[in-house]
Design a protein around this motif. Structure first.
Motif, PDB file in Angstrom:
ATOM      1  N   LEU A 162       0.734  -1.476   0.248  1.00 68.27           N
ATOM      2  CA  LEU A 162      -0.034  -0.544   0.199  1.00 68.27           C
ATOM      3  C   LEU A 162       1.138   1.155   0.094  1.00 68.27           C
ATOM      4  CD1 LEU A 162      -2.441  -0.672   2.917  1.00 68.27           C
ATOM      5  CD2 LEU A 162      -2.756  -1.242  -0.045  1.00 68.27           C
ATOM      6  N   VAL A 163       0.631   2.453  -1.121  1.00 69.64           N
ATOM      7  CA  VAL A 163       1.236   2.997  -0.741  1.00 69.64           C
ATOM      8  C   VAL A 163       0.880   4.817  -0.907  1.00 69.64           C
ATOM      9  CG1 VAL A 163       2.686   5.389  -2.684  1.00 69.64           C
ATOM     10  CG2 VAL A 163       2.898   2.309  -2.969  1.00 69.64           C
ATOM     11  N   LYS A 164       1.074   5.492   0.046  1.00 69.82           N
ATOM     12  CA  LYS A 164       0.136   6.735   0.279  1.00 69.82           C
ATOM     13  C   LYS A 164       0.526   8.137   0.498  1.00 69.82           C
ATOM     14  CE  LYS A 164      -2.158   8.282   4.610  1.00 69.82           C
ATOM     15  NZ  LYS A 164      -3.130   8.388   6.483  1.00 69.82           N
ATOM     16  N   LEU A 165       0.338   8.504  -0.252  1.00 70.01           N
ATOM     17  CA  LEU A 165       0.358  10.327  -0.493  1.00 70.01           C
ATOM     18  C   LEU A 165       0.352  11.061   0.177  1.00 70.01           C
ATOM     19  CD1 LEU A 165       1.250  12.395  -3.096  1.00 70.01           C
ATOM     20  CD2 LEU A 165      -1.013  12.745  -3.243  1.00 70.01           C
ATOM     21  N   MET A 166       1.635  11.435   1.211  1.00 74.37           N
ATOM     22  CA  MET A 166       1.737  12.622   2.147  1.00 74.37           C
ATOM     23  C   MET A 166       1.660  13.785   2.093  1.00 74.37           C
ATOM     24  SD  MET A 166       2.319   9.734   4.209  1.00 74.37           S
ATOM     25  CE  MET A 166       2.548  10.728   5.998  1.00 74.37           C
ATOM     26  N   ARG A 167       2.229  14.352   0.519  1.00 74.86           N
ATOM     27  CA  ARG A 167       2.008  15.895   0.485  1.00 74.86           C
ATOM     28  C   ARG A 167       2.714  15.691  -1.121  1.00 74.86           C
ATOM     29  NH1 ARG A 167       6.025  15.060   3.615  1.00 74.86           N
ATOM     30  NH2 ARG A 167       8.181  16.556   2.740  1.00 74.86           N
ATOM     31  N   ILE A 168       2.118  17.065  -1.686  1.00 77.92           N
ATOM     32  CA  ILE A 168       2.658  17.445  -3.036  1.00 77.92           C
ATOM     33  C   ILE A 168       3.299  18.653  -3.268  1.00 77.92           C
ATOM     34  CG2 ILE A 168       1.571  17.639  -5.198  1.00 77.92           C
ATOM     35  CD1 ILE A 168      -1.039  16.443  -4.584  1.00 77.92           C
ATOM     36  N   ASN A 169       4.418  18.943  -3.906  1.00 79.35           N
ATOM     37  CA  ASN A 169       5.192  20.026  -4.401  1.00 79.35           C
ATOM     38  C   ASN A 169       5.413  20.304  -5.679  1.00 79.35           C
ATOM     39  OD1 ASN A 169       6.439  22.255  -4.395  1.00 79.35           O
ATOM     40  ND2 ASN A 169       8.289  21.090  -2.658  1.00 79.35           N
ATOM     41  N   GLY A 170       4.402  21.177  -6.562  1.00 77.26           N
ATOM     42  CA  GLY A 170       4.934  21.245  -7.803  1.00 77.26           C
ATOM     43  C   GLY A 170       4.937  19.572  -8.294  1.00 77.26           C
ATOM     44  N   MET A 173       6.020  14.604  -5.422  1.00 74.86           N
ATOM     45  CA  MET A 173       4.526  13.674  -4.795  1.00 74.86           C
ATOM     46  C   MET A 173       5.717  13.161  -4.035  1.00 74.86           C
ATOM     47  SD  MET A 173       1.488  12.681  -7.080  1.00 74.86           S
ATOM     48  CE  MET A 173       2.778  10.625  -7.144  1.00 74.86           C
ATOM     49  N   TYR A 174       5.518  13.308  -2.540  1.00 75.69           N
ATOM     50  CA  TYR A 174       6.075  12.948  -1.659  1.00 75.69           C
ATOM     51  C   TYR A 174       5.902  11.277  -0.807  1.00 75.69           C
ATOM     52  CZ  TYR A 174       9.346  16.484  -1.596  1.00 75.69           C
ATOM     53  OH  TYR A 174       9.754  17.792  -1.550  1.00 75.69           O
ATOM     54  N   ILE A 175       5.876  10.695  -1.039  1.00 76.65           N
ATOM     55  CA  ILE A 175       4.900   9.020  -0.676  1.00 76.65           C
ATOM     56  C   ILE A 175       5.772   8.257   0.648  1.00 76.65           C
ATOM     57  CG2 ILE A 175       3.570   8.977  -2.620  1.00 76.65           C
ATOM     58  CD1 ILE A 175       5.354   7.086  -3.446  1.00 76.65           C
ATOM     59  N   VAL A 176       4.940   7.170   1.308  1.00 76.69           N
ATOM     60  CA  VAL A 176       5.570   6.802   1.968  1.00 76.69           C
ATOM     61  C   VAL A 176       4.487   4.926   1.337  1.00 76.69           C
ATOM     62  CG1 VAL A 176       5.602   7.842   3.916  1.00 76.69           C
ATOM     63  CG2 VAL A 176       3.623   6.914   3.923  1.00 76.69           C
ATOM     64  N   LYS A 177       5.682   4.358   1.960  1.00 76.58           N
ATOM     65  CA  LYS A 177       4.612   2.103   2.123  1.00 76.58           C
ATOM     66  C   LYS A 177       5.105   1.781   2.672  1.00 76.58           C
ATOM     67  CE  LYS A 177       7.006  -1.027   0.611  1.00 76.58           C
ATOM     68  NZ  LYS A 177       7.968  -1.542   1.487  1.00 76.58           N
ATOM     69  N   THR A 178       3.421   1.067   2.748  1.00 79.92           N
ATOM     70  CA  THR A 178       3.728  -0.058   4.248  1.00 79.92           C
ATOM     71  C   THR A 178       4.982  -0.991   4.731  1.00 79.92           C
ATOM     72  OG1 THR A 178       2.322  -1.763   2.382  1.00 79.92           O
ATOM     73  CG2 THR A 178       0.972  -0.159   3.768  1.00 79.92           C
ATOM     74  N   ARG A 179       4.933  -0.962   6.156  1.00 81.80           N
ATOM     75  CA  ARG A 179       6.191  -1.234   6.277  1.00 81.80           C
ATOM     76  C   ARG A 179       6.233  -3.029   5.472  1.00 81.80           C
ATOM     77  NH1 ARG A 179       7.854   1.573  10.756  1.00 81.80           N
ATOM     78  NH2 ARG A 179       6.857   2.740  11.644  1.00 81.80           N
ATOM     79  N   LYS A 180       4.751  -3.927   5.526  1.00 81.39           N
ATOM     80  CA  LYS A 180       4.883  -5.702   5.077  1.00 81.39           C
ATOM     81  C   LYS A 180       4.406  -4.837   3.369  1.00 81.39           C
ATOM     82  CE  LYS A 180       1.905  -9.280   5.604  1.00 81.39           C
ATOM     83  NZ  LYS A 180       0.812  -9.501   7.016  1.00 81.39           N
ATOM     84  N   ASN A 181       5.584  -5.621   3.441  1.00 83.49           N
ATOM     85  CA  ASN A 181       4.854  -6.121   1.226  1.00 83.49           C
ATOM     86  C   ASN A 181       3.790  -7.703   1.577  1.00 83.49           C
ATOM     87  OD1 ASN A 181       5.653  -3.903   1.149  1.00 83.49           O
ATOM     88  ND2 ASN A 181       8.008  -4.910  -0.412  1.00 83.49           N
ATOM     89  N   ILE A 182       3.714  -7.674   0.414  1.00 85.94           N
ATOM     90  CA  ILE A 182       3.266  -9.510   0.030  1.00 85.94           C
ATOM     91  C   ILE A 182       2.864 -10.233  -1.205  1.00 85.94           C
ATOM     92  CG2 ILE A 182       0.760  -8.407   1.600  1.00 85.94           C
ATOM     93  CD1 ILE A 182      -0.947  -8.446  -0.980  1.00 85.94           C
ATOM     94  N   PRO A 183       3.506 -11.033  -1.532  1.00 81.49           N
ATOM     95  CA  PRO A 183       3.713 -11.583  -2.885  1.00 81.49           C
ATOM     96  C   PRO A 183       2.804 -10.905  -3.418  1.00 81.49           C
ATOM     97  CG  PRO A 183       3.411 -13.223  -0.855  1.00 81.49           C
ATOM     98  CD  PRO A 183       2.798 -11.975  -0.392  1.00 81.49           C
ATOM     99  N   PHE A 184       3.082 -10.751  -5.045  1.00 76.90           N
ATOM    100  CA  PHE A 184       2.109  -9.635  -5.993  1.00 76.90           C
ATOM    101  C   PHE A 184       0.574 -10.866  -6.070  1.00 76.90           C
ATOM    102  CE2 PHE A 184       0.985  -8.985 -10.045  1.00 76.90           C
ATOM    103  CZ  PHE A 184       0.433  -8.447  -9.891  1.00 76.90           C
TER     104      PHE A 184
END
Length: 258
Positions: A162-170, A173-184
């Motif tokens: 899961l990727v979350k958009l934190m803020r936008i500057n021009g 985009m500044y994003i963060v992802k979940t600590r845990k990944n899952i197999p595709f």
């Protein structure tokens, strides 16, 4: 996905005894019955005729002299008297108008089936187009707080995150992802294993290009730009929003705006 359930029906039309015929097993006379059947494929209603069949059985010992399921090329193991009775019942049985029509009723039903399938295709196409336009609007005009179900290939392997958009500057985009990944995966249940509360995301932020700043072929992709030893920017692919163009009918949302 469409599923068609059909049956092969073997329907008795007429039964008559074969006079003076002796059963080769029990030796009884006048116990041999001949039945004429109509066989057809049905899906609720008869659709396609498979011809008429005959069956011959002894009513005393249940010995089958001829099965209606046997091949037309099967060797005949019955007497000339039985063969004549079979020929007579085929020629003399008068079929009703419905019995004459329904072996070919598929040709009457086919236009309606084609119209139904065409209508379903148009509805699905319209629904897919509407969903694609909705996703395009969300991607072209992102807002802080948007969450994307995405593939993530930072380690060289395609996983899910899961990727979350934190803020936008021009155009950044500044994003963060979940600590845990899952197999595709394309399974909603697998994706539900990833939590979307704030504590589920890493503290590390990635600076990526805004979707609207990317080329058409990179629509919905996460690209981070680094500098080489000469100070020139080069793109690094991180991942992509799952089903961003709605080319697959996943049955669940991959972009959330809360």
């Amino acid at each position: 996905m469409l599923i068609f359930i059909y049956q092969i029906i073997t329907k008795p039309l007429q039964t008559k005894p074969i006079i003076d015929e002796v059963c080769p097993v029990c030796g009884h006379k006048n116990t041999i019955d001949l039945t004429l059947y109509m066989r057809y494929i049905a899906m609720g209603i008869p659709l396609f005729g498979m011809g008429r069949r005959t069956g011959v059985v002894c009513t005393n010992c249940a010995h089958v002299l001829k099965s209606p399921d046997s091949s037309i090329f099967a060797k005949k193991k019955y007497s000339a008297n039985v063969a004549k009775a079979i020929s007579d019942i085929r020629h003399n049985h008068k079929r009703t108008l419905w019995q004459l029509v329904y072996p070919w009723s598929i040709w009457f039903v086919m236009p309606f089936l084609i119209l139904i399938l065409w209508g379903i295709t148009l509805i699905n196409k319209k629904r897919t187009s509407a969903k694609a336009n909705q996703y395009k609007e969300l991607l072209m005009h992102p807002k802080p707080g948007d969450i994307y179900k995405a593939t993530w290939a930072e380690s060289g392997m395609s996983e899910g995150a899961l990727v979350k958009l934190m803020r936008i500057n021009g155009d950044t985009m500044y994003i963060v992802k979940t600590r845990k990944n899952i197999p595709f995966s394309f399974s909603e249940q697998d994706w539900n294993n990833l939590e979307s509360d704030p504590a589920s995301f890493e503290g590390k932020e990635y600076k990526i290009k805004k979707f609207s700043a990317l080329k058409k072929e990179n629509y919905g992709d996460f690209f981070m730009y680094d500098n080489d030893e000469n100070g020139r920017e080069y793109p690094k692919f991180l991942g992509a929003v799952l089903n961003s163009e709605c080319e697959m009918d996943l049955g669940f949302e991959t972009i959330y705006r809360r």
